[in-house]
Design a protein around this motif. Structure first.
Motif, PDB file in Angstrom:
ATOM      1  N   VAL A  25       0.862  -1.180   0.000  1.00 19.28           N
ATOM      2  CA  VAL A  25       0.000   0.000   0.000  1.00 19.28           C
ATOM      3  C   VAL A  25       0.898   1.229   0.000  1.00 19.28           C
ATOM      4  N   VAL A  26       0.723   2.078  -1.002  1.00 18.60           N
ATOM      5  CA  VAL A  26       1.419   3.366  -1.046  1.00 18.60           C
ATOM      6  C   VAL A  26       0.502   4.369  -0.354  1.00 18.60           C
ATOM      7  N   LEU A  27       0.875   4.772   0.856  1.00 23.32           N
ATOM      8  CA  LEU A  27       0.030   5.613   1.695  1.00 23.32           C
ATOM      9  C   LEU A  27       0.521   7.058   1.604  1.00 23.32           C
ATOM     10  N   VAL A  28      -0.334   7.927   1.060  1.00 22.26           N
ATOM     11  CA  VAL A  28       0.057   9.313   0.757  1.00 22.26           C
ATOM     12  C   VAL A  28      -0.482  10.240   1.838  1.00 22.26           C
ATOM     13  N   HIS A  29       0.396  11.041   2.431  1.00 22.88           N
ATOM     14  CA  HIS A  29      -0.056  11.916   3.518  1.00 22.88           C
ATOM     15  C   HIS A  29      -0.864  13.092   2.999  1.00 22.88           C
ATOM     16  N   GLY A  30      -1.672  13.665   3.879  1.00 24.21           N
ATOM     17  CA  GLY A  30      -2.471  14.837   3.544  1.00 24.21           C
ATOM     18  C   GLY A  30      -1.662  16.109   3.707  1.00 24.21           C
ATOM     19  N   GLY A  31      -2.341  17.222   3.667  1.00 25.96           N
ATOM     20  CA  GLY A  31      -1.695  18.522   3.842  1.00 25.96           C
ATOM     21  C   GLY A  31      -1.882  19.431   2.636  1.00 25.96           C
ATOM     22  N   PRO A  32      -1.016  19.351   1.623  1.00 27.49           N
ATOM     23  CA  PRO A  32       0.192  18.509   1.583  1.00 27.49           C
ATOM     24  C   PRO A  32       1.423  19.182   2.189  1.00 27.49           C
ATOM     25  N   TRP A  33       1.241  20.462   2.629  1.00 26.04           N
ATOM     26  CA  TRP A  33       2.410  21.231   3.080  1.00 26.04           C
ATOM     27  C   TRP A  33       2.708  20.925   4.557  1.00 26.04           C
ATOM     28  N   VAL A  34       2.920  19.659   4.848  1.00 21.68           N
ATOM     29  CA  VAL A  34       3.261  19.192   6.194  1.00 21.68           C
ATOM     30  C   VAL A  34       4.340  18.130   6.067  1.00 21.68           C
ATOM     31  N   ARG A  35       4.911  17.772   7.190  1.00 19.23           N
ATOM     32  CA  ARG A  35       5.777  16.596   7.230  1.00 19.23           C
ATOM     33  C   ARG A  35       4.882  15.395   7.491  1.00 19.23           C
ATOM     34  N   GLY A  36       5.027  14.373   6.681  1.00 23.19           N
ATOM     35  CA  GLY A  36       4.092  13.259   6.745  1.00 23.19           C
ATOM     36  C   GLY A  36       4.345  12.285   7.865  1.00 23.19           C
ATOM     37  N   GLY A  37       5.573  11.807   8.028  1.00 19.46           N
ATOM     38  CA  GLY A  37       5.822  10.705   8.944  1.00 19.46           C
ATOM     39  C   GLY A  37       6.981  10.941   9.879  1.00 19.46           C
ATOM     40  N   SER A  38       7.220   9.946  10.731  1.00 18.62           N
ATOM     41  CA  SER A  38       8.299   9.968  11.699  1.00 18.62           C
ATOM     42  C   SER A  38       8.565   8.531  12.116  1.00 18.62           C
ATOM     43  N   TRP A  39       9.699   8.333  12.783  1.00 15.37           N
ATOM     44  CA  TRP A  39      10.011   6.997  13.299  1.00 15.37           C
ATOM     45  C   TRP A  39       9.320   6.852  14.655  1.00 15.37           C
ATOM     46  N   HIS A  40       8.133   6.307  14.611  1.00 17.12           N
ATOM     47  CA  HIS A  40       7.360   6.019  15.818  1.00 17.12           C
ATOM     48  C   HIS A  40       6.313   4.975  15.453  1.00 17.12           C
ATOM     49  N   TRP A  41       5.546   4.547  16.437  1.00 15.32           N
ATOM     50  CA  TRP A  41       4.465   3.618  16.142  1.00 15.32           C
ATOM     51  C   TRP A  41       3.334   4.376  15.466  1.00 15.32           C
ATOM     52  N   ASP A  42       2.982   3.962  14.263  1.00  9.96           N
ATOM     53  CA  ASP A  42       1.943   4.618  13.475  1.00  9.96           C
ATOM     54  C   ASP A  42       0.788   3.641  13.297  1.00  9.96           C
ATOM     55  N   ALA A  43      -0.387   4.005  13.783  1.00  7.94           N
ATOM     56  CA  ALA A  43      -1.521   3.074  13.808  1.00  7.94           C
ATOM     57  C   ALA A  43      -1.895   2.594  12.408  1.00  7.94           C
TER      58      ALA A  43
END
Length: 650
Positions: free
Chosen positions: A416-434
């Motif tokens: 699954v290619v999961l595309v973040h919203g915003g789009p002018w934000v940082r999408g992810g980080s190294w943490h537990w992501d539900a």
């Protein structure tokens, strides 16, 4: 554990509710003296309340809890008193009838007082209501001095669309409820308190011109430090972060560099120093100062993960002690601001472990659990998550988050290619992501590209995404998909694209523009036409402000007149007939960010064009995303079945 959440047995993989249900524990904070801990605690049959634990005796007291709403945010006013607001976790956007309100209570549960109304009750002219502040009074996101009964709060002004137009400041006595406005120039849009908890910096906005103003303590006059474009950020050489105990201003700047760093600003001469204080390798600076005992001890930073840059040798040693006790996790230590005890707060997490809160006694070396979010999740059941990089077709390096299933085969997976919203934000980080871990536990690799236009990776990366909806931004996502296939992570015949809001737009454009890449798509609350963002019609109102449409969108997304051909060419709605793959669409009936007509128009267009593989769901009470656990669980259950049907089993 001091405040234990209920434990539930689960089968493998964990049930959907383990990822998307409401947590009974929602965080904690030390009092300024470090003797007490306030925590947000709920249960299946009770609303979230505010509890206070006396750490030396472990005596716990529920100091505030309502029968009809939940406590959402809180701050220590001082060592004896807490201020808090509410949030209704049991109602969707359509059914929200109340503002957060504002309340105070002593740490022993006494002297409870409502300071601000939860709705416009001017018709009810009781003496009691006349003493309260209006419903549009909000907590400031800064704690202040925490040494008296006074706090500063925001008196927000709203436009007809519901967007915030101004943020005036009030000085409020939490014992008497009396408030006085803070005089200032211009239209206030943001404040920074100084080391004494007093307003020192003000950001104003006039049309698209933003100014940063400084209240000089010597002259008692406001002077302008900086003027810049309030929507694109152009001309802004820095943004203020905080004042340290000595009164020095720390700012974040990318002046003469691509990625921003932390600087100690020269207020006397109104200039940045030549040398920065902290920089993050590969990332814009993001973080906050850690102050205790009137000393700057370090900086909480957020590169690929959250961490801490300690300046103080004793805190470095304490960090090593805690890390030894909690191996394999990132452990964030927060000392009290004016400690009179040996307790510090510890937040522990990893890519496989949801956030866990503990307290540590630096004298007795006692480490005690307070609570954890998503308590049903076990690290052993989760998959690994890492930051990867690939090259886009024009050579630009694109970061992405790759989450793989736990154990077993890690190659040739459905993805699954999961595309973040915003789009002018940082999408992810190294943490537990539900979301990513839920999909990974179902056997899917998950790729989350930080396509150009995403923030946090430097000015060049951000600006390269301007006016690139459906163009280079979309190509970055496609290039990431091809990279994952080439690396052997993904089976080229079993890739689905998914996302919400802008991610929903990118999902539709991906299916249309790159039909050979994606076998199916899942989009929720997604934009289906840029022109609809400008004008959705008389029936479906948007909360996007008129100034954003006039000054922001034409520069960042596209001008309706100058870029009319481009907006037509990059409109999923205009090209709906080209979409042939199976598609799952979900929208909120009360969404004012991306109103329902975006989804309705596209659903009708794609089905009328002959696509018989469109699944549609409307959560009538929801807004821009799923607020209610029942809807989150229902939606991700649909996603699981949809993916299994289309790309799951080979």
């Amino acid at each position: 554990m001091l405040l234990a959440a209920a434990a539930h047995a689960h089968a493998a993989p964990p049930p959907i509710a383990a990822f998307f249900g409401n947590s009974a524990f929602n965080g904690a904070m030390l009092s300024p003296d470090g003797r007490y801990l306030a925590a947000f605690i709920g249960a299946d049959d009770r609303r979230d309340g505010l509890a206070v634990v006396e750490l030396d005796t472990l005596k716990a007291t529920m100091v505030a809890q309502f029968s009809d709403t939940d406590i959402g945010r809180a701050q220590w006013v001082n060592n004896e008193r807490l201020m808090f607001s509410t949030v209704d976790k049991a109602s969707g956007q359509r059914d929200q009838r109340y503002a957060p309100g504002l309340y105070v209570v002593d740490r022993d549960g006494k002297h409870f007082r409502q300071l601000a109304l939860r709705r416009n009750e001017f018709i009810r002219s009781s003496d009691d209501n006349r003493e309260k502040l209006p419903w549009h009074t909000y907590m400031l996101d800064q704690a202040g001095a925490q040494d008296s009964d006074y706090v500063y709060v925001i008196d927000a002004g709203f436009s007809n669309s519901g967007s915030v137009e101004s943020e005036d400041l009030l000085r409020l006595n939490t014992r008497t409820g009396k408030a006085e406005p803070v005089a200032h120039p211009g239209t206030a849009r943001g404040w920074v308190l100084d080391q004494h908890g007093e307003p020192r910096l003000l950001q104003t906005l006039d049309k698209n011109q933003a100014s940063l103003r400084y209240l000089d303590p010597a002259t008692k006059e406001w002077r302008t430090l900086l003027t810049f474009d309030g929507y694109t950020g152009e001309g802004g050489t820095f943004r203020p972060l905080a004042f340290d105990p000595d009164g020095a201003l720390y700012v974040v700047s990318s002046d003469k560099r691509d990625k921003s760093a932390l600087y100690r600003y020269d207020l006397k001469n109104n200039r940045l120093p030549a040398q920065h204080m902290v920089e993050l390798d590969g990332f814009d600076f993001r973080g906050h100062l850690i102050v205790s005992k009137q000393r700057l001890l370090g900086v909480r930073v957020h590169g690929d993960a959250e961490g801490t840059a300690w300046f103080d040798p004793a805190m470095k040693e304490l960090q090593a002690q805690v890390d030894q006790r909690l191996p394999g996790t990132v452990n964030l230590i927060t000392p009290p601001t004016r400690p009179e005890s040996a307790w510090v707060l510890v937040e522990s997490y990893s890519d496989k472990q949801p956030r866990r809160v503990l307290v540590y006694n630096t004298e007795s070396k006692r480490l005690s659990d307070v609570g954890r979010t998503a308590p049903q999740i076990k690290s052993a059941d989760m998959g690994p998550r890492e930051l990867v990089y690939y090259k886009a077709r024009d050579g630009m390096q694109i970061p992405a988050w790759l989450t793989l299933p736990p154990g077993g085969a890690q190659k040739n997976l459905p993805m699954v290619v999961l595309v973040h919203g915003g789009p002018w934000v940082r999408g992810g980080s190294w943490h537990w992501d539900a979301e990513a871990e839920f999909l990974a536990t179902r056997g899917y690799a998950v790729l989350e590209p930080e396509f150009r236009g995403s923030t946090g990776y430097g000015a060049q990366h951000f600006k390269a995404g301007w006016k690139q909806w459906g163009l280079a931004m979309q190509d970055d996502i496609a290039d990431g998909t091809r990279w994952a296939v080439a690396q052997g992570y993904a089976d080229a015949n079993r890739v689905c694209i998914a996302g919400a809001s802008y991610g929903g737009y990118a999902t539709l454009m991906g299916l249309i523009k790159d039909p050979e890449l994606y076998k199916c798509g899942v989009e929720w609350v997604g934009v289906t036409d840029i022109n609809l963002m400008y004008d959705g019609g008389w029936f479906y109102n948007s909360d996007l402000s008129s100034d954003w449409k006039q000054y922001g969108m034409p520069h960042l997304i596209g001008d309706q007149v100058k870029d009319a051909a481009q907006l037509q060419a990059t409109s999923p709605l205009a090209q709906a007939a080209r979409l042939k793959q199976p598609l799952l669409m979900a929208y909120g009936g009360a969404d004012r960010r991306v109103p329902l007509n975006h989804g309705l128009k596209f659903r009708d267009a794609v089905t009328q064009a002959g696509n018989r593989h469109v699944e549609w769901v409307e959560y009538s009470e929801e807004g821009h995303g799923w607020h209610l656990p029942k809807n989150r669980i229902d939606f991700w259950g649909r996603v699981e079945r949809f993916l299994d049907k289309n790309i799951g089993k080979p």
